[in-house]
Design a protein around this motif. Sequence first.
Motif, mmCIF file in Angstrom:
data_model
loop_
_atom_site.group_PDB
_atom_site.id
_atom_site.type_symbol
_atom_site.label_atom_id
_atom_site.label_comp_id
_atom_site.label_asym_id
_atom_site.label_seq_id
_atom_site.Cartn_x
_atom_site.Cartn_y
_atom_site.Cartn_z
ATOM 1 N N LEU A 203 0.863 -1.239 -0.076
ATOM 2 C CA LEU A 203 0.029 -0.006 -0.058
ATOM 3 C C LEU A 203 0.811 1.208 0.025
ATOM 4 N N GLN A 205 3.904 1.254 -1.124
ATOM 5 C CA GLN A 205 4.768 1.284 -2.168
ATOM 6 C C GLN A 205 6.224 1.289 -1.707
ATOM 7 N N ARG A 323 -8.576 -9.556 -0.065
ATOM 8 C CA ARG A 323 -8.897 -8.578 -0.893
ATOM 9 C C ARG A 323 -7.884 -7.469 -0.885
ATOM 10 N N ALA A 324 -6.590 -7.538 -0.153
ATOM 11 C CA ALA A 324 -5.674 -6.641 -0.492
ATOM 12 C C ALA A 324 -5.239 -6.728 -2.055
ATOM 13 N N PRO A 325 -4.455 -5.439 -2.097
ATOM 14 C CA PRO A 325 -3.877 -5.463 -3.335
ATOM 15 C C PRO A 325 -2.792 -6.563 -3.653
ATOM 16 N N SER A 326 -2.913 -7.201 -4.772
ATOM 17 C CA SER A 326 -2.004 -8.494 -5.179
ATOM 18 C C SER A 326 -0.637 -8.178 -5.163
ATOM 19 N N GLN A 329 0.983 -9.314 -8.751
ATOM 20 C CA GLN A 329 0.661 -7.954 -9.590
ATOM 21 C C GLN A 329 1.714 -6.965 -9.177
ATOM 22 N N HIS A 330 2.171 -6.804 -8.060
ATOM 23 C CA HIS A 330 3.052 -5.650 -7.614
ATOM 24 C C HIS A 330 4.620 -5.997 -8.210
#
Length: 422
Positions: A203, A205, A323-326, A329-330
């Motif tokens: 989250l 970065q 549900r958190a950002p992947s 993918q990151h």
Amino acid sequence: MSRPHGQRLEMEPGEGPEETPLPLALSRFQLSEEFGFLLPDPLTELPAPYGPWMEIAHDLPQLIADRRLRSRVHQMPQLSTGHLRGREELHLAHLVLSFITMGYIWQEGEEGTVKVLPRNLAIPFWEVSQTLGLPPILSHADFVLANWRRKNPNGPLEIENLDTIISLPGGESLRGFILITFLVEKAAVPGIKAVIKAVGAILQQDEETLLQALRELAEAIGDMSTALRRMHDYVDPAVFYAVIRIFLSGWKDNPAMPQGLVYEGVSEEPMAFSGGSAAQSTVLHAFDELLGIRHSKDSTAFLHRMRDYMPPPHRAFVEEIGRAPSLKQHLLSSGDARLRAAFNQCVSALAELRSYHITIVTKYISVAAAKAKAGRAEPSHGAGPSAGKPPTALETKGTGGSHIFTFLKSVRDTTREGMISA
């Protein structure tokens, strides 16, 4: 003892100054800073009115060996659950009633099962289960998470200083089985914190923190494998297979109880619940979600069903990570080779842990079943009373009802496929 607060993730820019409970604060999910998913320092005694339950629970191995448990349960008073206060008392009540239930059902082995759980056991067990959001059967949450105590309260969390609160037939092997599984859960704690740290770092970065979190996760998974290896020193395969295993079996997908079980005074229709299973441990579900591991349709269906056997806050934790950002993918978009290497180390450690679990299951179930069939499985001395001939209903299935080798190998293989290729 006050419960430690979870780490708070940094606030997003633009949020008000007031402190909001963060997306993944440990305390929000009944997770402990020191113990993870384990219940911190569980109670070992219920309040006085519940003496009749505790007396039976403390005497279970002997009552079952003498085939006297069912008659003792029939004489047990009908107690109201209304005097139970707080999570610790409820968890101990659930542990006690689940162990008594397993003993009651399987006292005579798989040939002599009953169709009805009597109301003086069924009603309180159902009520406590409803309050906790757990099923009315023995699960990993009872067997391991809430079933431990220190012999010396100030001593270390090492197997020599640990004991179970409630037991079943199986003597030292049962104690070893529960406590080694406890130590695997304990070894996972830094990994659970690393998951939270990783989600926060994505989250924000913040690549350096993410790198550190992934390295901590890989190390924790390695420590879990190390803890699991000690199973051989404490658990006799013949005792596990012939004595212990049946008491972990449920009444769903079990040929010995095809109809399920009627909980008298709760429902006239029989209900079916799965037995205890390592798949009910929240830890690997959480790691899979963070690492984006995708299992086959059948395995996923079984694993999702096992989530219904977790305390609801723990299940919510896994869903929140989903549900958190992947992370994957990151990493694919970041192009940082160090992050990919650290990610692959986590996946590789997880696949190794799953491989090792297959080794254990082979020794304690397949090989033990073959020996039992050949009539060579004489439990070693001091193993405690044997429940007669080894059960056959679940020869090829796990106590949770899965086709055990197909399932474990599939899950291990799909874990390996989660690697990011260079």
